[in-house]
Scaffold this active site. Structure first.
Site, PDB file in Angstrom:
ATOM      1  N   ARG A   1    -114.021   6.987 -17.292  1.00 39.79           N
ATOM      2  CA  ARG A   1    -113.556   8.268 -16.619  1.00 39.79           C
ATOM      3  C   ARG A   1    -114.789   8.768 -15.354  1.00 39.79           C
ATOM      4  NH1 ARG A   1    -111.449   9.407 -21.587  1.00 39.79           N
ATOM      5  NH2 ARG A   1    -109.212   9.426 -22.131  1.00 39.79           N
TER       6      ARG A   1
ATOM      7  N   LYS B   1    -112.554  13.071 -23.521  1.00 43.20           N
ATOM      8  CA  LYS B   1    -111.391  14.258 -23.677  1.00 43.20           C
ATOM      9  C   LYS B   1    -111.623  15.109 -25.043  1.00 43.20           C
ATOM     10  CE  LYS B   1    -108.139  12.928 -19.756  1.00 43.20           C
ATOM     11  NZ  LYS B   1    -106.952  12.343 -20.178  1.00 43.20           N
TER      12      LYS B   1
ATOM     13  N   HIS C   1    -110.331   6.516 -10.708  1.00 48.28           N
ATOM     14  CA  HIS C   1    -109.495   6.283 -11.841  1.00 48.28           C
ATOM     15  C   HIS C   1    -108.607   5.203 -11.600  1.00 48.28           C
ATOM     16  CE1 HIS C   1    -107.877   8.053 -15.336  1.00 48.28           C
ATOM     17  NE2 HIS C   1    -106.986   7.568 -14.894  1.00 48.28           N
TER      18      HIS C   1
ATOM     19  N   ARG D   1    -110.779   2.286 -12.907  1.00 45.90           N
ATOM     20  CA  ARG D   1    -109.734   2.435 -14.610  1.00 45.90           C
ATOM     21  C   ARG D   1    -109.067   1.802 -14.751  1.00 45.90           C
ATOM     22  NH1 ARG D   1    -110.868   5.638 -19.587  1.00 45.90           N
ATOM     23  NH2 ARG D   1    -109.253   6.454 -20.349  1.00 45.90           N
TER      24      ARG D   1
ATOM     25  N   HIS E   1    -107.854   6.401 -25.485  1.00 40.62           N
ATOM     26  CA  HIS E   1    -106.922   7.400 -25.694  1.00 40.62           C
ATOM     27  C   HIS E   1    -106.819   7.198 -26.895  1.00 40.62           C
ATOM     28  CE1 HIS E   1    -105.096   4.519 -21.982  1.00 40.62           C
ATOM     29  NE2 HIS E   1    -105.780   5.447 -22.010  1.00 40.62           N
TER      30      HIS E   1
ATOM     31  N   TYR F   1     -99.934  -0.120 -19.866  1.00 38.37           N
ATOM     32  CA  TYR F   1    -100.653  -1.016 -19.339  1.00 38.37           C
ATOM     33  C   TYR F   1     -99.525  -2.649 -20.119  1.00 38.37           C
ATOM     34  CZ  TYR F   1    -104.018   1.994 -17.748  1.00 38.37           C
ATOM     35  OH  TYR F   1    -104.566   3.148 -17.176  1.00 38.37           O
TER      36      TYR F   1
END
Length: 304
Positions: free
Chosen positions: A153, A177, A248, A251, A274, A283
């Site tokens: 990120r 995150k 992004h 990514r 994630h 994806y």
């Protein structure tokens, strides 16, 4: 005597801080729940009196007053639901009216992609003639390589320090995150680019210690998120690529190309950081040609 709504919110925020939630997440929760509490006060409602109909009225109010998007409404509702769930579990409330209240989710759009040849065109472009621009290119190339090589990120790349990098084992320690730390690999191209950038780094800053930022300006300051975004766009333009390139998007490309070539959804989930596999599963819908090839090779009724 019942505890007031804002006092409950203060207690919840302290617990979230103990759980090491990021400052951005804490700010969002505080804003969303405070807005809802203000609405309840305006309606002379105590928290233990709130029903699903009141939540619906509040969200309708937010749409009318602020024209919030569906995703923003979902975030508001999620914040309120989690706060009231915590209050219910602590027996400050008897019920959580948000449990059975749902908004219809919009279908998640597929992420945009750049094909592998275009990625190579950007990363393998020739250096500029100017010495200063050559030095900037070596820095930018290292940033581009790490964004694509490890699926970082923007904030993760910006926050990298030298002590986060194990050059010998080609591993990065990144903080994502929720202040969650993970270790991800990077490739030989990224390693080579980093070594070249370190040579320039020493010219700009001299000797450095492991706690310093990896990506800096000529003045020795850590690059801001906006500066990184601008340099990524600039290098795509310099390569003659018409794509609106941003960190992004690289990514997204990392995730799609890794999944297409490996088929290992769990590994890609781990590398992306994630929390939920469903986030990574988006994806699986991108490379239809690859999926068709797997089907033709694997399904007993696919071939004649």
């Amino acid at each position: 005597m019942p505890i007031g709504a804002m006092q409950l919110l203060s207690m919840w925020m302290k617990q979230l801080e103990i759980q090491n939630q990021s400052a951005h997440t804490l700010d969002a929760y505080f804003r969303d729940v405070t807005a809802f509490i203000d609405f309840c006060y305006s309606q002379n409602l105590e928290l233990n009196q709130v029903e699903a109909a009141d939540l619906r009225q509040y969200l309708a109010f937010k749409v009318e007053q602020q024209q919030l998007s569906s995703s923003s409404l979902q975030r508001h509702l999620s914040s309120i639901r989690q706060f009231m769930k915590w209050a219910e579990q602590g027996q400050y409330l008897t019920i959580n009216p948000g449990d059975d209240f749902k908004l219809k989710r919009q279908s998640r759009p597929l992420p945009g992609l750049v094909d592998i040849e275009t990625i190579h065109q950007i990363l393998d472009q020739t250096a500029p003639e100017s010495v200063l621009e050559q030095q900037r290119w070596l820095r930018d190339k290292a940033m581009l390589e790490f964004l694509y090589s490890s699926g970082l990120r923007l904030a993760e790349l910006q926050g990298l320090n030298f002590n986060d990098i194990n050059l010998g084992r080609m591993l990065l320690r990144v903080t994502g995150k929720g202040n969650k730390t993970r270790v991800v690999p990077f490739g030989q191209k990224a390693k080579d680019a980093l070594i070249e950038w370190i040579k320039v780094y020493r010219l700009w800053l001299g000797d450095f210690n492991p706690e310093l930022a990896v990506f800096i300006s000529q003045k020795g300051q850590r690059l801001t998120a906006r500066q990184i975004e601008n340099r990524v766009k600039y290098q795509a333009q310099r390569a003659g690529v018409s794509v609106d390139l941003h960190p992004h998007l690289l990514r997204h490309c990392f995730a799609s190309h890794m999944l297409s070539n490996s088929g290992d959804l769990r590994a890609v989930q781990e590398m992306l950081g994630h929390q939920n596999l469903t986030t990574t599963q988006i994806y699986t819908h991108v490379d239809f040609e690859h999926l068709a090839h797997v089907y033709d090779q694997a399904h007993p009724r696919a071939t004649k």
